[in-house]
Design a protein around this motif. Structure first.
Motif, PDB file in Angstrom:
ATOM      1  N   GLU A  77       1.884   1.943  -3.658  1.00 46.48           N
ATOM      2  CA  GLU A  77       0.967   2.126  -4.316  1.00 46.48           C
ATOM      3  C   GLU A  77       1.058   0.703  -5.247  1.00 46.48           C
ATOM      4  O   GLU A  77       1.092   1.281  -6.451  1.00 46.48           O
ATOM      5  CB  GLU A  77       1.214   3.183  -4.851  1.00 46.48           C
ATOM      6  CG  GLU A  77       0.707   4.450  -4.088  1.00 46.48           C
ATOM      7  CD  GLU A  77       1.195   5.716  -4.766  1.00 46.48           C
ATOM      8  OE1 GLU A  77       1.395   6.274  -5.775  1.00 46.48           O
ATOM      9  OE2 GLU A  77       1.440   7.287  -3.921  1.00 46.48           O
ATOM     10  N   GLN A  93       8.220  -1.380 -12.660  1.00 46.31           N
ATOM     11  CA  GLN A  93       7.538  -1.934 -11.489  1.00 46.31           C
ATOM     12  C   GLN A  93       9.047  -2.725 -10.964  1.00 46.31           C
ATOM     13  O   GLN A  93       8.467  -2.744  -9.551  1.00 46.31           O
ATOM     14  CB  GLN A  93       6.466  -2.946 -12.177  1.00 46.31           C
ATOM     15  CG  GLN A  93       5.470  -1.346 -13.085  1.00 46.31           C
ATOM     16  CD  GLN A  93       4.342  -2.528 -14.024  1.00 46.31           C
ATOM     17  OE1 GLN A  93       5.099  -3.152 -13.985  1.00 46.31           O
ATOM     18  NE2 GLN A  93       2.601  -2.047 -13.488  1.00 46.31           N
ATOM     19  N   ARG A 102      10.052  -0.984  -8.099  1.00 48.10           N
ATOM     20  CA  ARG A 102       9.381  -1.111  -7.593  1.00 48.10           C
ATOM     21  C   ARG A 102       9.187  -2.494  -6.324  1.00 48.10           C
ATOM     22  O   ARG A 102       9.216  -1.251  -5.129  1.00 48.10           O
ATOM     23  CB  ARG A 102       8.205  -0.563  -7.456  1.00 48.10           C
ATOM     24  CG  ARG A 102       7.700   0.578  -6.469  1.00 48.10           C
ATOM     25  CD  ARG A 102       6.066   1.269  -6.787  1.00 48.10           C
ATOM     26  NE  ARG A 102       6.602   2.040  -7.994  1.00 48.10           N
ATOM     27  CZ  ARG A 102       5.255   2.834  -8.239  1.00 48.10           C
ATOM     28  NH1 ARG A 102       4.548   3.219  -7.838  1.00 48.10           N
ATOM     29  NH2 ARG A 102       5.659   3.571  -9.195  1.00 48.10           N
ATOM     30  N   PHE A 154       8.924   8.977  -3.341  1.00 52.36           N
ATOM     31  CA  PHE A 154       8.640   7.348  -2.467  1.00 52.36           C
ATOM     32  C   PHE A 154       9.743   7.833  -1.045  1.00 52.36           C
ATOM     33  O   PHE A 154      10.126   6.768   0.218  1.00 52.36           O
ATOM     34  CB  PHE A 154       8.836   6.016  -2.656  1.00 52.36           C
ATOM     35  CG  PHE A 154       7.568   5.826  -3.402  1.00 52.36           C
ATOM     36  CD1 PHE A 154       6.115   6.113  -3.089  1.00 52.36           C
ATOM     37  CD2 PHE A 154       7.595   5.339  -4.534  1.00 52.36           C
ATOM     38  CE1 PHE A 154       5.091   5.574  -3.500  1.00 52.36           C
ATOM     39  CE2 PHE A 154       6.040   4.904  -5.177  1.00 52.36           C
ATOM     40  CZ  PHE A 154       4.569   4.493  -4.707  1.00 52.36           C
ATOM     41  N   ARG A 197       0.041  -7.389  -7.114  1.00 45.47           N
ATOM     42  CA  ARG A 197       0.435  -7.878  -6.134  1.00 45.47           C
ATOM     43  C   ARG A 197       0.825  -9.237  -6.455  1.00 45.47           C
ATOM     44  O   ARG A 197       1.667  -9.965  -5.361  1.00 45.47           O
ATOM     45  CB  ARG A 197      -0.834  -7.483  -4.782  1.00 45.47           C
ATOM     46  CG  ARG A 197      -1.997  -7.849  -4.347  1.00 45.47           C
ATOM     47  CD  ARG A 197      -3.103  -7.338  -3.557  1.00 45.47           C
ATOM     48  NE  ARG A 197      -2.318  -8.078  -2.445  1.00 45.47           N
ATOM     49  CZ  ARG A 197      -1.972  -9.267  -2.226  1.00 45.47           C
ATOM     50  NH1 ARG A 197      -3.005 -10.229  -2.750  1.00 45.47           N
ATOM     51  NH2 ARG A 197      -1.520 -10.028  -1.354  1.00 45.47           N
ATOM     52  N   GLU A 244       0.410  -0.952  -0.014  1.00 45.26           N
ATOM     53  CA  GLU A 244      -0.055   0.227  -0.233  1.00 45.26           C
ATOM     54  C   GLU A 244       0.908   1.100  -0.152  1.00 45.26           C
ATOM     55  O   GLU A 244       0.295   2.202  -0.843  1.00 45.26           O
ATOM     56  CB  GLU A 244      -0.655   0.181   1.239  1.00 45.26           C
ATOM     57  CG  GLU A 244      -1.669   0.968   0.983  1.00 45.26           C
ATOM     58  CD  GLU A 244      -2.868   1.365   2.842  1.00 45.26           C
ATOM     59  OE1 GLU A 244      -3.416   1.928   2.646  1.00 45.26           O
ATOM     60  OE2 GLU A 244      -2.670   0.206   3.241  1.00 45.26           O
ATOM     61  N   ASP A 252       8.142   9.585  -9.122  1.00 41.48           N
ATOM     62  CA  ASP A 252       7.509   8.720  -7.846  1.00 41.48           C
ATOM     63  C   ASP A 252       8.659   8.018  -6.621  1.00 41.48           C
ATOM     64  O   ASP A 252       8.209   8.566  -5.533  1.00 41.48           O
ATOM     65  CB  ASP A 252       7.193   7.541  -8.495  1.00 41.48           C
ATOM     66  CG  ASP A 252       5.358   8.102  -9.151  1.00 41.48           C
ATOM     67  OD1 ASP A 252       4.639   8.988  -8.989  1.00 41.48           O
ATOM     68  OD2 ASP A 252       4.885   7.130 -10.453  1.00 41.48           O
ATOM     69  N   GLU A 269      -0.839  -1.636  -5.340  1.00 39.21           N
ATOM     70  CA  GLU A 269      -1.758  -3.207  -5.135  1.00 39.21           C
ATOM     71  C   GLU A 269      -2.293  -3.591  -6.005  1.00 39.21           C
ATOM     72  O   GLU A 269      -2.934  -4.801  -6.211  1.00 39.21           O
ATOM     73  CB  GLU A 269      -2.859  -2.236  -4.318  1.00 39.21           C
ATOM     74  CG  GLU A 269      -2.614  -1.694  -2.881  1.00 39.21           C
ATOM     75  CD  GLU A 269      -2.524  -0.277  -2.932  1.00 39.21           C
ATOM     76  OE1 GLU A 269      -2.059   0.099  -4.339  1.00 39.21           O
ATOM     77  OE2 GLU A 269      -2.965   0.513  -2.064  1.00 39.21           O
ATOM     78  N   HIS A 270      -2.220  -2.869  -7.200  1.00 39.72           N
ATOM     79  CA  HIS A 270      -2.538  -3.576  -8.653  1.00 39.72           C
ATOM     80  C   HIS A 270      -1.716  -4.439  -8.991  1.00 39.72           C
ATOM     81  O   HIS A 270      -2.381  -4.962 -10.080  1.00 39.72           O
ATOM     82  CB  HIS A 270      -2.483  -2.482  -9.764  1.00 39.72           C
ATOM     83  CG  HIS A 270      -1.777  -1.317  -9.432  1.00 39.72           C
ATOM     84  ND1 HIS A 270      -0.545  -1.114  -8.765  1.00 39.72           N
ATOM     85  CD2 HIS A 270      -0.802  -1.884 -11.065  1.00 39.72           C
ATOM     86  CE1 HIS A 270       0.067  -0.500  -9.542  1.00 39.72           C
ATOM     87  NE2 HIS A 270      -0.119  -0.786 -10.638  1.00 39.72           N
TER      88      HIS A 270
END
Length: 264
Positions: free
Chosen positions: A141, A157, A160, A194, A146, A138, A190, A143-144
Motif C-alpha cells: 500500500e 515509510q 516499508r 503485513f 512510488r 500494491e 500496519d 502506491e502514493h
C-alpha cells in the motif's frame, strides 16, 4: 512442519568476547518466529550469521537443505534469504521504485552485452522485474509514494520501502530486524498486518527480532529467547509469558520473583 532453517550449536566470538554461544533452534516452513532478548543478547549477531554478513566461529546453519558454510555470502539472497536491517540501508537519492528494483538483482541473468543492446532476454527481465515491483508496491500500500525520492520520506515509510526491497528478491525466509522500532501505533499495526499477509498470502516464512512485545505475542507461532548470547527459552507465546527465566532476563531476579508471587 518441515524445518526450513536449522541452527546447530552456533557460536560467534569477537576476540575474547563470546557474542553467541552454542545456540540451536529450528524454524518450520510457514512459521512466524520471533527472537527476543534484552539489549546485547546476541540477536543481531545471530541474524548476521544467518544472512551471511558474519561467518560463525562454530556450529552449523542449514537452510532448505543447504549447508550455508558451503556457499559465498553474496549467494545467500539467491538461495532464498531476504532481510531488513535495524539501521536503514536504502539508497536515499533514489526513488521508491528504483530502491525496490535493486532487490531483483538475484533474478537477472542478462550479460553486459545484453544490457547494452537492451533486447530479448534483457527486455523480458526488465518488464518482469517492474511488474513484480508494482505488485509489491500494491501489496504494501505505497502506491502514493512510488515515485518519491526515498530521502524525503518519513522514517516509517522508509522502513516499508526496505521491506518492499527484501520482498523483491522473492525470499523463502524473511529476516526482519526490529521493523517497528521508531514507528507510531498505526504504523506498527500496519506492519503486523503485513507480516501476517506475507506469511499467509505470499507463503514466506518470517523470523523477527523485535522489542515490541505486543506484536511478538500477537503474531508469533514460536519464540526463542536469548540472553548473554545463549538461548534460555523456547516456546509458544503463552509458554514464554509464563517462563520465569524470561522474566528474570528482562526484569532482574527480585522483580521477577515479586511478579511470580503476585501471580502476574
Amino acid at each position: 512442519m518441515t524445518a526450513l532453517l536449522a541452527i546447530e550449536n552456533l557460536s560467534k566470538r569477537f576476540g575474547g568476547l563470546q557474542a553467541v554461544g552454542d545456540v540451536s533452534l529450528e524454524v518450520s516452513r510457514g512459521e512466524i518466529c520471533s527472537v527476543i532478548g534484552p539489549n546485547g543478547a546476541g540477536k543481531t549477531t545471530l541474524f548476521n550469521m544467518i544472512s551471511g554478513v558474519l561467518r560463525p566461529s562454530g556450529g552449523r546453519i542449514s537452510f532448505d537443505g543447504i549447508d550455508l558454510s558451503t556457499i559465498s555470502p553474496w549467494k545467500f539472497a539467491a538461495v532464498g534469504i531476504g532481510r531488513t536491517f535495524q539501521n536503514l540501508a536504502l539508497f536515499k537519492h533514489g526513488t521508491v521504485v528504483e530502491n525496490i528494483l535493486t532487490g531483483r538483482h538475484t533474478h537477472l541473468r542478462s550479460t553486459v552485452l545484453d544490457a547494452v543492446v537492451f533486447y530479448g532476454r534483457t527486455r523480458k527481465e526488465e518488464i518482469a522485474a517492474r511488474q513484480r515491483v508494482e505488485h509489491i508496491i500494491e501489496f504494501l500500500e505505497i502506491e502514493h509514494i512510488r515515485d518519491a525520492v526515498v530521502g524525503t520520506l518519513s522514517y516509517g515509510q522508509q522502513k516499508r520501502v526496505e521491506l518492499a526491497r527484501a520482498l523483491a528478491c522473492e525470499p523463502k525466509l524473511l529476516l526482519l530486524d526490529e521493523m517497528v522500532s521508531g514507528m507510531n501505533q498505526e504504523e506498527t499495526e500496519d506492519i503486523a498486518r503485513f507480516v501476517l499477509d506475507i506469511r499467509d498470502e505470499l507463503g514466506i516464512t518470517v523470523v523477527m527480532i523485535e522489542h515490541e512485545m505486543r506484536i511478538v505475542m500477537d503474531i508469533s507461532d514460536r519464540i526463542h529467547v536469548l540472553n548473554f548470547g545463549r538461548k534460555i527459552a523456547e516456546g509458544t507465546p503463552d509458554e514464554i509469558r509464563r517462563d520465569p527465566a524470561v522474566a528474570e532476563a528482562y526484569l532482574g531476579g527480585q522483580r521477577a520473583e515479586a511478579m511470580a508471587k503476585a501471580g502476574a
